[in-house]
Write a protein that holds these residues in place. Structure first.
Motif, mmCIF file in Angstrom:
data_model
loop_
_atom_site.group_PDB
_atom_site.id
_atom_site.type_symbol
_atom_site.label_atom_id
_atom_site.label_comp_id
_atom_site.label_asym_id
_atom_site.label_seq_id
_atom_site.Cartn_x
_atom_site.Cartn_y
_atom_site.Cartn_z
ATOM 1 N N ILE A 11 0.853 -1.224 0.132
ATOM 2 C CA ILE A 11 -0.040 -0.107 0.279
ATOM 3 C C ILE A 11 0.942 1.242 -0.115
ATOM 4 C CG2 ILE A 11 -1.862 1.333 1.083
ATOM 5 C CD1 ILE A 11 -2.693 -1.400 2.472
ATOM 6 N N LEU A 12 0.565 2.287 -0.855
ATOM 7 C CA LEU A 12 1.024 3.572 -0.874
ATOM 8 C C LEU A 12 0.254 4.257 -0.136
ATOM 9 C CD1 LEU A 12 3.539 5.527 -1.317
ATOM 10 C CD2 LEU A 12 2.355 5.708 -3.828
ATOM 11 N N LEU A 13 0.364 4.875 1.020
ATOM 12 C CA LEU A 13 -0.211 5.889 1.851
ATOM 13 C C LEU A 13 0.422 7.254 1.379
ATOM 14 C CD1 LEU A 13 -2.505 6.597 3.998
ATOM 15 C CD2 LEU A 13 -0.730 6.164 5.645
ATOM 16 N N LYS B 218 8.881 3.661 -9.590
ATOM 17 C CA LYS B 218 9.762 2.458 -9.482
ATOM 18 C C LYS B 218 9.387 1.242 -8.836
ATOM 19 C CE LYS B 218 12.412 5.653 -7.026
ATOM 20 N NZ LYS B 218 13.456 6.186 -6.019
ATOM 21 N N ALA B 219 8.250 1.294 -8.301
ATOM 22 C CA ALA B 219 7.734 -0.042 -7.538
ATOM 23 C C ALA B 219 6.120 -0.099 -7.988
ATOM 24 C CB ALA B 219 7.898 -0.072 -6.106
ATOM 25 N N LYS B 220 5.776 -1.532 -7.925
ATOM 26 C CA LYS B 220 4.242 -1.790 -7.955
ATOM 27 C C LYS B 220 3.671 -1.754 -6.533
ATOM 28 C CE LYS B 220 1.265 -4.889 -10.164
ATOM 29 N NZ LYS B 220 0.377 -4.042 -10.499
ATOM 30 N N PHE B 221 2.527 -1.024 -6.739
ATOM 31 C CA PHE B 221 1.794 -0.993 -5.462
ATOM 32 C C PHE B 221 0.281 -1.782 -5.579
ATOM 33 C CE2 PHE B 221 5.037 1.970 -4.524
ATOM 34 C CZ PHE B 221 5.036 1.920 -3.288
ATOM 35 N N GLU C 231 -3.972 -1.344 -12.970
ATOM 36 C CA GLU C 231 -4.217 -2.337 -12.150
ATOM 37 C C GLU C 231 -4.275 -1.762 -10.732
ATOM 38 O OE1 GLU C 231 -4.892 -5.745 -12.822
ATOM 39 O OE2 GLU C 231 -5.109 -4.953 -14.920
ATOM 40 N N ILE C 232 -3.811 -0.552 -10.396
ATOM 41 C CA ILE C 232 -3.709 -0.236 -9.039
ATOM 42 C C ILE C 232 -5.106 0.068 -8.426
ATOM 43 C CG2 ILE C 232 -3.265 2.130 -9.527
ATOM 44 C CD1 ILE C 232 -1.224 2.239 -7.292
#
Length: 125
Positions: free
Chosen positions: A4-6, A43-46, A73-74
């Protein structure tokens, strides 16, 4: 483990939500504004973007739109004390969830769990 990106500009709320989500097993990366979230998204998949709507520099709606463009897809969930703002002009990301402040922590965790359970049932892992 889901990532999770908060994005939440209120430090105490950001720390509180991070601890709560980590406690139930989620991996959480937390930032204080949308402009700090963008390099992480590149840079990253969340699996989920959990964002406040009203933030300095880049609001949560713009962040969600950019995140969805980078990764269709996020999943997106908005947390806000300004629910009416979220509905203005139909600018929200498609299929985004909205949780209005104040909310109980168990409600947030239940909504996040529900998002991922829905993915499990539809095979979109």
């Amino acid at each position: 483990m889901y990532k999770i990106l908060l994005a939440e500009d209120d430090q105490s709320m950001r720390e509180y939500l991070t601890r709560a989500l980590e406690r139930v097993g989620y991996e959480v990366e937390a930032v204080d504004c949308g402009t700090k979230a963008m390099p992480l998204l590149e840079k990253a998949k969340f699996d989920l973007l959990l964002t406040d709507i009203v933030m300095p520099e880049m609001d949560g709606i713009e962040l969600a739109q950019k995140a969805s463009a980078l990764d269709p897809e996020i999943r997106v969930m908005f947390i806000t004390g300004f629910a009416a703002v979220a509905l203005q002009g139909g600018k929200t990301a498609p299929e985004a969830k909205l949780l209005s402040k104040p909310f109980h922590l168990k409600d947030l965790v239940a909504e996040v769990d529900r998002i991922f359970q829905s993915e499990d049932q539809h095979g979109r892992l």
